[in-house]
Design a protein around this motif. Structure first.
Motif, PDB file in Angstrom:
ATOM      1  N   ALA A   1      23.000 -75.224  59.766  1.00  0.00           N
ATOM      2  CA  ALA A   1      21.823 -75.521  61.005  1.00  0.00           C
ATOM      3  C   ALA A   1      21.916 -74.505  61.921  1.00  0.00           C
ATOM      4  O   ALA A   1      21.044 -73.993  62.490  1.00  0.00           O
ATOM      5  CB  ALA A   1      21.990 -76.944  61.401  1.00  0.00           C
ATOM      6  N   SER A   2      23.315 -74.068  61.987  1.00  0.00           N
ATOM      7  CA  SER A   2      23.736 -73.194  63.074  1.00  0.00           C
ATOM      8  C   SER A   2      22.859 -71.539  62.639  1.00  0.00           C
ATOM      9  O   SER A   2      22.370 -70.957  63.557  1.00  0.00           O
ATOM     10  CB  SER A   2      24.883 -72.874  63.398  1.00  0.00           C
ATOM     11  N   TYR A   3      23.265 -71.402  61.421  1.00  0.00           N
ATOM     12  CA  TYR A   3      22.486 -69.932  60.958  1.00  0.00           C
ATOM     13  C   TYR A   3      21.220 -69.972  61.003  1.00  0.00           C
ATOM     14  O   TYR A   3      20.668 -68.944  61.647  1.00  0.00           O
ATOM     15  CB  TYR A   3      23.224 -69.625  59.653  1.00  0.00           C
ATOM     16  N   ILE A   4      20.461 -71.092  61.031  1.00  0.00           N
ATOM     17  CA  ILE A   4      19.151 -71.221  60.870  1.00  0.00           C
ATOM     18  C   ILE A   4      18.447 -70.822  62.281  1.00  0.00           C
ATOM     19  O   ILE A   4      17.769 -70.311  62.591  1.00  0.00           O
ATOM     20  CB  ILE A   4      18.520 -72.431  60.158  1.00  0.00           C
ATOM     21  N   LYS A   5      19.345 -71.914  63.209  1.00  0.00           N
ATOM     22  CA  LYS A   5      18.875 -71.681  64.600  1.00  0.00           C
ATOM     23  C   LYS A   5      19.277 -70.300  65.062  1.00  0.00           C
ATOM     24  O   LYS A   5      18.231 -69.979  66.040  1.00  0.00           O
ATOM     25  CB  LYS A   5      19.812 -72.690  65.400  1.00  0.00           C
ATOM     26  N   GLU A   6      20.057 -69.553  64.673  1.00  0.00           N
ATOM     27  CA  GLU A   6      20.452 -68.263  65.580  1.00  0.00           C
ATOM     28  C   GLU A   6      19.618 -67.041  64.622  1.00  0.00           C
ATOM     29  O   GLU A   6      19.455 -65.990  65.167  1.00  0.00           O
ATOM     30  CB  GLU A   6      22.059 -67.908  65.163  1.00  0.00           C
ATOM     31  N   ASN A   7      19.112 -67.276  63.600  1.00  0.00           N
ATOM     32  CA  ASN A   7      18.494 -66.382  62.648  1.00  0.00           C
ATOM     33  C   ASN A   7      17.284 -66.478  62.008  1.00  0.00           C
ATOM     34  O   ASN A   7      16.891 -66.519  61.017  1.00  0.00           O
ATOM     35  CB  ASN A   7      19.349 -65.784  61.553  1.00  0.00           C
ATOM     36  N   PRO A   8      16.166 -67.258  63.069  1.00  0.00           N
ATOM     37  CA  PRO A   8      14.839 -67.762  62.416  1.00  0.00           C
ATOM     38  C   PRO A   8      14.098 -66.740  61.651  1.00  0.00           C
ATOM     39  O   PRO A   8      13.215 -66.974  60.632  1.00  0.00           O
ATOM     40  CB  PRO A   8      14.264 -68.195  63.556  1.00  0.00           C
ATOM     41  N   GLU A   9      14.215 -65.610  62.190  1.00  0.00           N
ATOM     42  CA  GLU A   9      13.332 -64.349  61.644  1.00  0.00           C
ATOM     43  C   GLU A   9      14.016 -64.043  60.226  1.00  0.00           C
ATOM     44  O   GLU A   9      13.088 -63.846  59.124  1.00  0.00           O
ATOM     45  CB  GLU A   9      13.384 -63.005  62.449  1.00  0.00           C
TER      46      GLU A   9
END
Length: 337
Positions: free
Chosen positions: A228-236
């Motif tokens: 979830a943290s990677y998704i939040k930090e790298n949405p593009e």
């Protein structure tokens, strides 16, 4: 003057390509095995769809099952995993947020095959006792398949021996050489077993009817997931990965098994090419048409895990946090959709 204009045009184009390369977004994607459930991922790579999105993808193949990929993801040594949806449920029971971002395979694709000396009869579940059963790896969905089967029929988890044999040709060889009595695996192994006369399919969950018989419902398997943290930090980055993957799913829908295999790296193709093409054709029903997760279908893996995983059974699982359709819903669609 004409030559000068041409030189300027070429230089500009070259500068543009170099600038694009310099700004390519790096992303590490790991895959647990080259079974056909994961096929849309190498297809997307083969078609150059990730590169088309401006992504520089570093791929690692663990070739020993999705549990190793899951460990790598949680440890931070990979950004996105090509693994099975049920791992997201397991992780939530351990208070780790792992989220599916696009579905590749909407159904199990698993079969249970018996070797020539197998005495197991599905009509008599107790005959599985004492069997040496090959699975892709401990903690994998093939492992869950066996454990759920034992639980449903009131059999002890210790009544069989589970042996990790990987997937594809290696798994078939283990059955052929008598190292195992039964094999739970995916295509292409399932097709190879029949084509080579190594054994016979005893339980088949490749189609919807088979999945419902085994699990009581459709069992989504291969997905792309990330923390979830990677998704939040790298949405593009996530959106670009999903856009490319959805495009691959649509391309697979509209092309023949032979055309699909033509896009794959040789390392992905197990055994002889013609049998592999047949395996891809046999596996067609399991692939997602649009990459979306079904609110109904994701309940099936939860019920399976609850039956034998004490930690999952003791945890209030919020399935809405194990997947998201938000990126898939934004992905461009072809006209036929």
């Amino acid at each position: 003057m004409r030559n000068f204009a041409l030189a300027v045009t070429v230089a500009a184009a070259l500068a543009g390509s170099l600038t694009g390369a310099a700004h390519a977004q790096s992303v590490r994607i790991s895959v647990g095995s080259y079974n056909l459930n994961n096929l849309p991922f190498p297809v997307a790579e083969g078609l150059g769809l990730y590169k088309e999105q401006g992504l520089d993808v570093t791929t690692e193949n663990f070739a020993s099952g999705g549990s190793k990929v899951l460990q790598a993801l949680v440890a931070g040594s990979t950004d996105i995993a090509v693994g099975f949806y049920d791992h997201t449920i397991q992780m939530q029971s351990q208070r780790k947020d792992v989220v599916g971002i696009v579905q590749l395979a909407r159904n199990s694709g698993l079969v249970l095959a018996g070797g020539p000396n197998s005495t197991f009869d599905p009509a008599k579940p107790e005959t599985i006792k004492g069997a040496k059963i090959g699975i892709t790896a401990p903690g994998s969905s093939s492992d869950f398949f066996v454990r759920y089967y034992l639980d449903r029929h009131g059999l002890s988890q210790d009544s069989v021996s589970l042996i990790g044999v990987g997937s594809g040709a290696a798994a078939v060889a283990a059955l052929e050489q008598g190292k195992i009595d039964l094999l739970v695996n995916y295509d292409p192994a399932a097709t190879f077993i029949e084509a080579k006369g190594v054994g016979k399919i005893l339980i088949d969950a490749r189609d919807d009817a088979g999945a419902k018989e085994v699990y009581g419902g459709i069992y989504p398997t291969s997905v792309l997931y990330a923390t979830a943290s990677y998704i939040k930090e790298n949405p593009e980055t996530i959106q670009k990965v999903v856009d490319a993957t959805v495009k691959a799913l649509e391309w697979m829908r509209d092309h023949s098994a032979e055309e699909i295999v033509a896009q794959l790296p040789e390392a992905f193709i197990s055994g002889d090419r013609e049998t592999y093409i047949k395996a891809v054709e046999n596996a067609r029903p399991i692939f997602s048409a649009d990459g979306r997760f079904s609110e109904t279908d994701v309940k099936t893996p939860l019920e399976v895990l609850r039956s034998f995983n004490d930690k999952v059974a003791a945890t209030k699982i919020d399935l809405s946090k194990t997947y998201t359709n938000s990126f898939v819903d934004k992905a461009p669609r072809t006209a036929s959709n």
